[in-house]
Design a protein around this motif. Structure first.
Motif, PDB file in Angstrom:
ATOM      1  N   THR A 189      -8.424  -3.506 109.307  1.00 54.13           N
ATOM      2  CA  THR A 189      -9.680  -3.957 109.902  1.00 54.13           C
ATOM      3  C   THR A 189      -9.808  -5.483 109.954  1.00 54.13           C
ATOM      4  OG1 THR A 189     -10.789  -3.677 107.767  1.00 54.13           O
ATOM      5  CG2 THR A 189     -10.915  -1.830 109.339  1.00 54.13           C
ATOM      6  N   ALA A 190      -9.224  -6.177 109.002  1.00 52.53           N
ATOM      7  CA  ALA A 190      -9.282  -7.648 109.035  1.00 52.53           C
ATOM      8  C   ALA A 190      -8.536  -8.175 110.263  1.00 52.53           C
ATOM      9  CB  ALA A 190      -8.698  -8.237 107.759  1.00 52.53           C
ATOM     10  N   ALA A 191      -7.372  -7.609 110.551  1.00 50.77           N
ATOM     11  CA  ALA A 191      -6.607  -8.040 111.728  1.00 50.77           C
ATOM     12  C   ALA A 191      -7.364  -7.696 113.010  1.00 50.77           C
ATOM     13  CB  ALA A 191      -5.229  -7.396 111.723  1.00 50.77           C
ATOM     14  N   ILE A 192      -7.938  -6.503 113.075  1.00 46.81           N
ATOM     15  CA  ILE A 192      -8.689  -6.107 114.270  1.00 46.81           C
ATOM     16  C   ILE A 192      -9.853  -7.062 114.496  1.00 46.81           C
ATOM     17  CG2 ILE A 192     -10.141  -4.289 115.271  1.00 46.81           C
ATOM     18  CD1 ILE A 192      -8.260  -2.293 113.742  1.00 46.81           C
ATOM     19  N   SER A 193     -10.547  -7.434 113.443  1.00 47.58           N
ATOM     20  CA  SER A 193     -11.647  -8.385 113.551  1.00 47.58           C
ATOM     21  C   SER A 193     -11.154  -9.740 114.060  1.00 47.58           C
ATOM     22  CB  SER A 193     -12.324  -8.541 112.191  1.00 47.58           C
ATOM     23  OG  SER A 193     -13.345  -9.498 112.256  1.00 47.58           O
ATOM     24  N   CYS A 194     -10.026 -10.179 113.539  1.00 47.32           N
ATOM     25  CA  CYS A 194      -9.426 -11.453 113.973  1.00 47.32           C
ATOM     26  C   CYS A 194      -9.103 -11.401 115.466  1.00 47.32           C
ATOM     27  CB  CYS A 194      -8.170 -11.728 113.148  1.00 47.32           C
ATOM     28  SG  CYS A 194      -7.214 -13.156 113.711  1.00 47.32           S
ATOM     29  N   TYR A 195      -8.420 -10.361 115.881  1.00 45.69           N
ATOM     30  CA  TYR A 195      -8.015 -10.248 117.286  1.00 45.69           C
ATOM     31  C   TYR A 195      -9.229 -10.132 118.205  1.00 45.69           C
ATOM     32  CZ  TYR A 195      -3.498  -9.152 115.095  1.00 45.69           C
ATOM     33  OH  TYR A 195      -2.361  -9.179 114.332  1.00 45.69           O
TER      34      TYR A 195
END
Length: 159
Positions: A122-128
């Protein structure tokens, strides 16, 4: 932060950043076996469509990213990694992806950038998402790791 061309000499460092089979699968999917070896990395980066970069922050190597040529009009961000767990969540991933997008923007005729990310990241999805990437629901896939089902999302953005 800057992206510098990744070379075979950097392969051992990258391997050292991947501590276990789960991290290996999260980072590289089924393309690499664990333990990750410099030979695997060197074989992979020798592919014409792969443009690998080492991420440096204050002159120190802190991560890795690849630009993968899907077609004349599309590149995919692959194997995005901020190496140290203590450095994650501090905006370095955002800076890293922004720098990669800058590199893609100057390639003639490229108008789309895509990536794949596991749904539990979820952290990566938020970043992207913060950089304009959107999930393509019709392109969702499933990968399996140690008997677990991992949902793989495809995201893209237009330049």
């Amino acid at each position: 932060m800057e992206l510098v061309p990744f070379s075979e000499n950097d392969a051992a460092q990258l391997c050292a950043w991947i501590p276990d089979a789960k991290a290996n699968f999260q980072w590289g999917g089924p393309a690499f076996s664990f333990p990750l070896t410099p030979d695997q990395i060197c074989t992979h980066i020798a592919r014409e469509e792969v443009a690998p970069y080492l991420v440096k922050h204050h002159q120190e190597a802190v991560g890795y990213i690849e630009l993968f040529r899907v077609s004349d009009n599309e590149y995919r961000l692959c194997r995005v990694l901020i190496a140290s767990p203590t450095q994650r969540g501090k905006g370095l991933g955002h800076q890293l992806v922004a720098l990669a997008l800058e590199k893609v923007r100057v390639i003639p005729n490229v108008y789309k950038v895509s990536l794949a990310v596991f749904a539990h990241n979820t952290a990566a999805i938020s970043c992207y998402s913060s950089l304009g990437f959107v999930v393509l629901p019709d392109h969702t896939k499933t990968r399996f790791f140690n008997g677990e089902s991992w949902t793989l999302l495809r995201m893209e953005r237009w330049l």
